[in-house]
Design a protein around this motif. Structure first.
Motif, PDB file in Angstrom:
ATOM      1  N   ALA A  58       1.032  -1.079  -0.017  1.00  0.00           N
ATOM      2  CA  ALA A  58       0.167   0.066  -0.106  1.00  0.00           C
ATOM      3  C   ALA A  58       0.815   1.174   0.018  1.00  0.00           C
ATOM      4  CB  ALA A  58      -0.826   0.246   1.211  1.00  0.00           C
ATOM      5  N   GLU A  59       1.995   1.216   0.679  1.00  0.00           N
ATOM      6  CA  GLU A  59       2.826   2.471   0.722  1.00  0.00           C
ATOM      7  C   GLU A  59       3.500   2.699  -0.837  1.00  0.00           C
ATOM      8  OE1 GLU A  59       5.354   1.111   4.067  1.00  0.00           O
ATOM      9  OE2 GLU A  59       3.930   2.118   5.674  1.00  0.00           O
ATOM     10  N   GLN A  60       3.654   1.525  -1.418  1.00  0.00           N
ATOM     11  CA  GLN A  60       4.088   1.691  -2.561  1.00  0.00           C
ATOM     12  C   GLN A  60       3.006   2.231  -3.620  1.00  0.00           C
ATOM     13  OE1 GLN A  60       5.951  -2.049  -3.918  1.00  0.00           O
ATOM     14  NE2 GLN A  60       7.113  -2.082  -1.919  1.00  0.00           N
ATOM     15  N   GLY A  61       1.896   2.572  -2.961  1.00  0.00           N
ATOM     16  CA  GLY A  61       0.821   3.082  -3.977  1.00  0.00           C
ATOM     17  C   GLY A  61      -0.198   2.208  -4.840  1.00  0.00           C
ATOM     18  N   TYR A  62      -0.243   0.917  -4.257  1.00  0.00           N
ATOM     19  CA  TYR A  62      -1.054  -0.166  -4.954  1.00  0.00           C
ATOM     20  C   TYR A  62      -2.785   0.006  -4.241  1.00  0.00           C
ATOM     21  CZ  TYR A  62      -2.998  -4.380  -7.003  1.00  0.00           C
ATOM     22  OH  TYR A  62      -3.685  -5.547  -7.690  1.00  0.00           O
ATOM     23  N   ALA A  63      -3.557   0.554  -5.189  1.00  0.00           N
ATOM     24  CA  ALA A  63      -4.814   1.027  -4.793  1.00  0.00           C
ATOM     25  C   ALA A  63      -5.628   0.009  -3.820  1.00  0.00           C
ATOM     26  CB  ALA A  63      -5.673   1.435  -5.657  1.00  0.00           C
ATOM     27  N   GLU A  64      -5.499  -1.279  -4.240  1.00  0.00           N
ATOM     28  CA  GLU A  64      -6.311  -2.322  -3.726  1.00  0.00           C
ATOM     29  C   GLU A  64      -5.807  -2.543  -2.551  1.00  0.00           C
ATOM     30  OE1 GLU A  64      -8.940  -3.954  -4.564  1.00  0.00           O
ATOM     31  OE2 GLU A  64      -9.370  -2.943  -6.465  1.00  0.00           O
ATOM     32  N   ALA A  65      -4.591  -2.748  -2.174  1.00  0.00           N
ATOM     33  CA  ALA A  65      -3.863  -2.786  -0.866  1.00  0.00           C
ATOM     34  C   ALA A  65      -4.373  -1.887  -0.031  1.00  0.00           C
ATOM     35  CB  ALA A  65      -2.345  -2.975  -1.000  1.00  0.00           C
ATOM     36  N   GLN A  66      -4.261  -0.574  -0.482  1.00  0.00           N
ATOM     37  CA  GLN A  66      -4.725   0.775   0.336  1.00  0.00           C
ATOM     38  C   GLN A  66      -6.100   0.466   0.618  1.00  0.00           C
ATOM     39  OE1 GLN A  66      -3.738   3.876  -2.555  1.00  0.00           O
ATOM     40  NE2 GLN A  66      -1.648   3.779  -1.869  1.00  0.00           N
ATOM     41  N   TYR A  67      -7.127  -0.099  -0.367  1.00  0.00           N
ATOM     42  CA  TYR A  67      -8.306  -0.035   0.077  1.00  0.00           C
ATOM     43  C   TYR A  67      -8.627  -1.421   1.035  1.00  0.00           C
ATOM     44  CZ  TYR A  67     -13.321  -1.908  -0.519  1.00  0.00           C
ATOM     45  OH  TYR A  67     -14.563  -2.417  -0.168  1.00  0.00           O
ATOM     46  N   ASN A  68      -7.908  -2.149   1.195  1.00  0.00           N
ATOM     47  CA  ASN A  68      -7.825  -3.430   2.081  1.00  0.00           C
ATOM     48  C   ASN A  68      -7.490  -3.004   3.596  1.00  0.00           C
ATOM     49  OD1 ASN A  68      -8.763  -5.054   0.213  1.00  0.00           O
ATOM     50  ND2 ASN A  68      -6.840  -6.108  -0.197  1.00  0.00           N
ATOM     51  N   LEU A  69      -6.298  -1.857   3.576  1.00  0.00           N
ATOM     52  CA  LEU A  69      -5.952  -1.598   4.816  1.00  0.00           C
ATOM     53  C   LEU A  69      -6.997  -0.490   5.524  1.00  0.00           C
ATOM     54  CD1 LEU A  69      -2.031  -0.630   4.413  1.00  0.00           C
ATOM     55  CD2 LEU A  69      -3.073  -2.646   5.227  1.00  0.00           C
ATOM     56  N   GLY A  70      -7.622   0.338   4.472  1.00  0.00           N
ATOM     57  CA  GLY A  70      -8.644   1.112   5.082  1.00  0.00           C
ATOM     58  C   GLY A  70      -9.710   0.078   5.674  1.00  0.00           C
ATOM     59  N   HIS A  71     -10.078  -1.039   5.181  1.00  0.00           N
ATOM     60  CA  HIS A  71     -11.226  -1.825   5.786  1.00  0.00           C
ATOM     61  C   HIS A  71     -10.568  -2.484   6.994  1.00  0.00           C
ATOM     62  CE1 HIS A  71     -14.141  -5.049   6.016  1.00  0.00           C
ATOM     63  NE2 HIS A  71     -13.097  -5.885   6.124  1.00  0.00           N
ATOM     64  N   MET A  72      -9.449  -2.852   6.898  1.00  0.00           N
ATOM     65  CA  MET A  72      -8.877  -3.526   8.305  1.00  0.00           C
ATOM     66  C   MET A  72      -8.823  -2.424   9.568  1.00  0.00           C
ATOM     67  SD  MET A  72      -5.972  -6.031   6.807  1.00  0.00           S
ATOM     68  CE  MET A  72      -5.873  -7.392   8.062  1.00  0.00           C
ATOM     69  N   TYR A  73      -8.523  -1.366   9.207  1.00  0.00           N
ATOM     70  CA  TYR A  73      -8.274  -0.532  10.427  1.00  0.00           C
ATOM     71  C   TYR A  73      -9.752   0.028  10.679  1.00  0.00           C
ATOM     72  CZ  TYR A  73      -3.431   0.514  10.261  1.00  0.00           C
ATOM     73  OH  TYR A  73      -1.800   0.203  10.630  1.00  0.00           O
ATOM     74  N   ARG A  74     -10.666   0.104   9.726  1.00  0.00           N
ATOM     75  CA  ARG A  74     -11.915   0.509  10.090  1.00  0.00           C
ATOM     76  C   ARG A  74     -12.499  -0.767  10.765  1.00  0.00           C
ATOM     77  NH1 ARG A  74     -16.446   1.897   5.550  1.00  0.00           N
ATOM     78  NH2 ARG A  74     -17.971   2.921   6.724  1.00  0.00           N
ATOM     79  N   LYS A  75     -12.308  -1.929  10.546  1.00  0.00           N
ATOM     80  CA  LYS A  75     -12.979  -2.945  11.419  1.00  0.00           C
ATOM     81  C   LYS A  75     -12.124  -3.339  12.511  1.00  0.00           C
ATOM     82  CE  LYS A  75     -16.299  -4.809  10.079  1.00  0.00           C
ATOM     83  NZ  LYS A  75     -17.623  -4.502  10.528  1.00  0.00           N
ATOM     84  N   GLY A  76     -10.848  -3.159  12.699  1.00  0.00           N
ATOM     85  CA  GLY A  76      -9.972  -3.410  13.747  1.00  0.00           C
ATOM     86  C   GLY A  76      -9.406  -4.922  13.548  1.00  0.00           C
ATOM     87  N   GLN A  77      -9.142  -5.053  12.214  1.00  0.00           N
ATOM     88  CA  GLN A  77      -8.680  -6.665  12.105  1.00  0.00           C
ATOM     89  C   GLN A  77      -7.312  -6.571  12.106  1.00  0.00           C
ATOM     90  OE1 GLN A  77     -10.938  -7.100   8.366  1.00  0.00           O
ATOM     91  NE2 GLN A  77     -12.520  -8.180   9.159  1.00  0.00           N
ATOM     92  N   GLY A  78      -6.665  -7.330  12.988  1.00  0.00           N
ATOM     93  CA  GLY A  78      -5.212  -7.532  12.902  1.00  0.00           C
ATOM     94  C   GLY A  78      -4.500  -6.191  13.440  1.00  0.00           C
ATOM     95  N   VAL A  79      -5.291  -5.202  13.726  1.00  0.00           N
ATOM     96  CA  VAL A  79      -4.651  -3.803  14.243  1.00  0.00           C
ATOM     97  C   VAL A  79      -5.804  -3.082  15.027  1.00  0.00           C
ATOM     98  CG1 VAL A  79      -5.645  -2.996  12.209  1.00  0.00           C
ATOM     99  CG2 VAL A  79      -3.569  -1.925  13.523  1.00  0.00           C
ATOM    100  N   THR A  80      -5.371  -2.379  16.020  1.00  0.00           N
ATOM    101  CA  THR A  80      -6.233  -1.639  16.822  1.00  0.00           C
ATOM    102  C   THR A  80      -7.059  -0.856  15.816  1.00  0.00           C
ATOM    103  OG1 THR A  80      -4.719  -1.587  18.445  1.00  0.00           O
ATOM    104  CG2 THR A  80      -6.636   0.068  18.649  1.00  0.00           C
TER     105      THR A  80
END
Length: 211
Positions: free
Chosen positions: A62-84
């Motif tokens: 995601a940090e390299q700019g891949y949009a799908e990875a950025q989208y997925n991180l958004g989802h995971m941080y929103r839901k608290g999956q694997g991270v606070t």
């Protein structure tokens, strides 16, 4: 009375919004194009329920700019999956993906601005991102735009545009767009409804280039 019916319909609409918005907070998505090296390891980890591993794999991608990875991180941080859970970080990743034209990220960024998740509620920002997604045919973005234009304040109140987007969402998927149309039909004139129907047809026939 119209006022009493409007109150009942708004209650139904609010319930429908909660139901469908919850459904749209979907799991991470597998991209249609070949992903960067290592991305698939994150997909496998996510599907296996190893969210921390998925997060570790997807973050540098995601940090390299891949949009799908950025989208997925958004989802995971929103839901608290694997991270606070952190909605502020979630919307940051959604916006990065949204700026690259990812419709799901545009929708979710708009939704978070609409309901004040991780940011202060901001209907203007919500309309910006939801419109970009809606013009790519994102049904639920169209539906939520109908809600905003129907209930907005000042310049954001536009019953004809609310009817148009609600009608478009109702044409393609069961989003309760017909419920919003019914509500608006009680307060719009016949000429307004006719104009909104024409706007809807023009938008659809132009492949969302003339909305």
């Amino acid at each position: 009375t119209v006022a009493k019916r409007q109150g009942t319909d708004e209650t139904k609409c609010a319930s429908a919004i909660s139901e469908y918005n919850a459904a749209l907070k979907t799991a991470a998505r597998v991209p249609p194009m070949p992903p960067p090296k290592g991305y698939s390891k994150g997909v496998k980890a996510y599907l296996a329920g190893d969210f921390k591993q998925a997060l570790a794999v997807w973050t540098p991608v995601a940090e390299q700019g891949y949009a799908e990875a950025q989208y997925n991180l958004g989802h995971m941080y929103r839901k608290g999956q694997g991270v606070t859970q952190n909605e502020s970080t979630a919307i940051k990743w959604y916006i990065l993906a949204a700026e690259q034209g990812e419709p799901g990220a545009q929708f979710n960024a708009g939704l978070m601005y609409q309901y004040g998740e991780g940011v202060a509620p901001n209907n203007a920002a919500a309309v910006k991102w939801l419109t970009l997604a809606a013009e790519q045919g994102h049904t639920f973005a169209q539906y939520n735009l109908g809600i905003i234009y129907a209930r907005g304040k000042g310049d954001l109140t536009d019953y004809e545009r609310a009817y148009m987007w609600s009608n478009l969402s109702a044409n393609t998927e069961n989003t309760s767009g017909d419920t919003i149309k019914h509500l608006l039909g009680g307060i719009m004139t016949a000429s307004q409804i006719s104009k909104a129907e024409e706007m809807s047809s023009r938008c659809l026939n132009s492949d969302y280039n003339d909305c």
